[in-house]
Design a protein around this motif. Structure first.
Motif, PDB file in Angstrom:
ATOM      1  N   ARG A  29      -9.415  -2.337   2.282  1.00 15.08           N
ATOM      2  CA  ARG A  29      -7.954  -2.361   2.225  1.00 15.08           C
ATOM      3  C   ARG A  29      -7.506  -1.797   0.882  1.00 15.08           C
ATOM      4  NH1 ARG A  29      -5.406  -7.854   3.366  1.00 15.08           N
ATOM      5  NH2 ARG A  29      -6.877  -8.560   1.746  1.00 15.08           N
ATOM      6  N   THR A  49      -0.714  -4.734   6.376  1.00 14.41           N
ATOM      7  CA  THR A  49      -0.989  -6.112   6.785  1.00 14.41           C
ATOM      8  C   THR A  49      -0.102  -7.135   6.086  1.00 14.41           C
ATOM      9  OG1 THR A  49      -2.716  -6.276   5.100  1.00 14.41           O
ATOM     10  CG2 THR A  49      -3.408  -5.644   7.335  1.00 14.41           C
ATOM     11  N   GLU A 101      -4.734  -1.616   5.562  1.00 14.37           N
ATOM     12  CA  GLU A 101      -6.103  -1.201   5.867  1.00 14.37           C
ATOM     13  C   GLU A 101      -6.194   0.297   5.646  1.00 14.37           C
ATOM     14  OE1 GLU A 101      -6.914  -2.622   9.794  1.00 14.37           O
ATOM     15  OE2 GLU A 101      -6.397  -4.677   9.228  1.00 14.37           O
TER      16      GLU A 101
END
Lengths: 264, 264
Positions: A29, A49, A101
């Motif tokens: 990430r 995210t 990500e």
């Protein structure tokens, strides 16, 4: 939603670790800093995210980005200014930092066309600037070899001005693997070098062509340059010392764009 | 020679003040950071008045520059690391900082040819990068209007990579004064704009031509753009958002260089 006021909050700590490459590699990430880059990530449907944002008084650009993230069901975390500043690597944090990500693609997925290949480029600002220029010049994709600065370095992400989210980029590939994949596809390979054989303005850069760019100080490794079909230089005025890498890449990629527009 | 170990030394204080534009304006002097830029200044005979350098262990590049300065009779002042760091604006000072008198020229002295004009450009890195590209592309000179970032900002000086010392640069001129001087000389005026009428690749950039570049966010003031004979754009791929100013200027100046080489 509770405002996070502690820099030692677990969620904040987990995100802050992503400032270091080894943690980015491990967790797959990375961080996106500032409303402009976060908006580009959302607009291009990057796998964001989590969005950390100033809890109050962040300004319209940040408010808009947070609203957009909420619409998409992405968790938005209000934080105090010291917490936000601990997540952002810039001197003047702009009120929002997101976690995403990875967005890179496999080498085999990079389309055939005009494809810049960065070999051991070290400066994240150069990587981001070349990515932005490559995108604007109509490149099909871009390759960053192993041994280069991290594509996900926050400064590289920022200076790509969103291009990292929509131009197909392959990363962490060995130069030999790149060359053999390009050869397999029949793509011409051109190496950029300050003392290149041909002027970029008279070299043919139409059709499927990869342009290799080397390290800021050392240029391309000899064994990589030796694989190229030709070497090209940007002709410069004698009294000027050199162009920086991002400027040279911009000239070469837009000269390719100019030649390609004439053909179509 | 005695090593200066105090940041409050009068000589050090006088130099450090030059980090601020108002002091640079008052004293008509500026700072040059790092061995590369100082060497360029010396090689191009800039009026360097003083060289501060690490007293010990500065490395070969600094030693060479100090030797060159001494040869020319320029006072060289050995200082401790904290003193050197107090004079240098970079994160990793490279061991030498010089003081120089200004090197700009009057507007009437800028030769006719390809002349970029920067109008209210704000980022010192952009100014330095455009100056470097302008030099490499064979510009006759460059103009920085009043209301722009200072030509002598340490970052602008550094990122020009020596070009500030040999390309004739006029500064602090009102845009209207620049336009009327250009008109008087019969120089064609082209304004760069994201939505310019002509593609830079099909616009004629040969002969005496000035190219106006505007502010990073706002572009050119309307009243300045209205004075131009034409506006040109760098054509960019639709999905890409924009080019940064330095990249756009580099494309335009090298396209001018390409066209001019074809003619000669």
């Amino acid at each position: 939603v509770a405002v996070i006021a502690s820099r030692d909050n677990q969620r904040v700590l987990a995100a802050r670790r992503l400032q270091l490459r080894k943690h980015r590699e491990r967790e797959r990430r990375f961080l996106i800093e500032g409303p402009h880059a976060v908006e580009e990530a959302l607009v291009w449907s990057a796998p964001v995210t989590e969005v950390f944002h100033l809890w109050d008084g962040a300004g319209r650009a940040v408010d808009r980005v947070v609203a957009l993230a909420r619409e998409r069901g992405i968790p938005c975390v209000p934080v105090t200014r010291p917490v936000l500043e601990s997540l952002d690597s810039t001197e003047t944090p702009q009120g929002v930092v997101a976690v995403s990500e990875r967005v890179d693609v496999g080498l085999e997925t990079v389309p055939t066309g005009l494809v810049p290949v960065l070999v051991e480029v070290q400066d994240p600002g150069n990587l981001g600037a070349i990515l932005r220029s490559a995108d604007a010049a109509g490149s099909a994709g871009l390759v960053v070899t192993a041994g280069s600065v991290d594509l996900y370095n926050p400064k590289a992400v920022r200076s790509s001005a969103g291009s990292v989210f929509h131009l197909p980029v392959a990363r962490d590939v060995r130069p030999e693997a790149v060359v053999s994949e390009l050869r397999r596809r029949g793509i011409r390979i051109v190496a950029a070098a300050a003392d290149g054989r041909e002027s970029v303005f008279t070299s043919n850069l139409t059709g499927p062509v990869a342009v290799l760019f080397g390290n800021e100080a050392r240029g391309l490794p000899d064994e990589v340059a030796a694989q190229a079909d030709t070497t090209v230089r940007v002709p410069i005025e004698a009294r000027a010392e050199s162009l920086n890498l991002a400027a040279a890449a911009t000239v070469i990629l837009f000269e390719a764009a100019r030649q390609r527009a004439l053909q179509s």
